[in-house]
Design a protein around this motif. Structure first.
Motif, short mmCIF file in Angstrom:
data_model
loop_
_atom_site.label_atom_id
_atom_site.label_comp_id
_atom_site.label_asym_id
_atom_site.label_seq_id
_atom_site.Cartn_x
_atom_site.Cartn_y
_atom_site.Cartn_z
N UNK A 1 -0.88 -0.13 10.68
CA UNK A 1 -0.40 0.95 9.82
C UNK A 1 -1.57 1.49 9.01
N UNK A 2 -1.50 2.76 8.63
CA UNK A 2 -2.57 3.41 7.88
C UNK A 2 -2.05 3.88 6.54
N UNK A 3 -2.84 3.65 5.47
CA UNK A 3 -2.41 4.09 4.15
C UNK A 3 -2.84 5.53 3.89
N UNK A 4 -2.50 6.04 2.72
CA UNK A 4 -2.78 7.44 2.38
C UNK A 4 -4.27 7.72 2.18
N UNK B 1 0.84 -1.20 0.00
CA UNK B 1 0.00 0.00 0.00
C UNK B 1 0.87 1.25 0.00
N UNK B 2 0.26 2.37 -0.32
CA UNK B 2 0.93 3.68 -0.31
C UNK B 2 0.55 4.40 0.97
N UNK B 3 1.51 5.07 1.58
CA UNK B 3 1.25 5.83 2.79
C UNK B 3 1.91 7.20 2.71
N UNK B 4 1.37 8.13 3.47
CA UNK B 4 1.95 9.47 3.52
C UNK B 4 2.87 9.63 4.73
N UNK B 5 2.99 8.58 5.54
CA UNK B 5 3.88 8.64 6.70
C UNK B 5 5.34 8.60 6.25
N UNK B 6 6.20 9.17 7.06
CA UNK B 6 7.63 9.18 6.77
C UNK B 6 8.22 7.79 7.01
#
Length: 74
Positions: free
Chosen positions: A42-45, A16-21
């Motif tokens: 974990x959470x995705x974008x 998945x894609x995430x906005x977290x660093x």
């Protein structure tokens, strides 16, 4: 950033894609493994949450923070 999680005894992986660093993802994974936590969350974008049993994690691949280019490169 793209995240891929390999699960023990499973031929598929979670991606998945995430906005977290990258440092945040790495810290969350390390904390779950070191504390013998039951789950890694974990959470995705898009706001979707992925909950993985920490004992079943084979690997976590953290992609680069650079966004993908669209179109032709000249």
């Amino acid at each position: 950033m793209e995240i891929r999680i390999g699960i023990l005894n499973s031929p598929r992986e979670i991606g998945f894609e995430t906005s977290q660093a990258a440092s945040e993802i790495e810290a969350a994974v390390a904390a779950a493994l070191e504390a013998d936590a039951k789950l890694l969350s974990l959470t995705d974008s898009k706001g979707n949450r992925y909950i993985v049993p920490a004992a079943g994690i084979a690997y976590v691949e953290i992609g680069s923070e650079e966004s993908r280019r669209v179109g032709f490169v000249g």
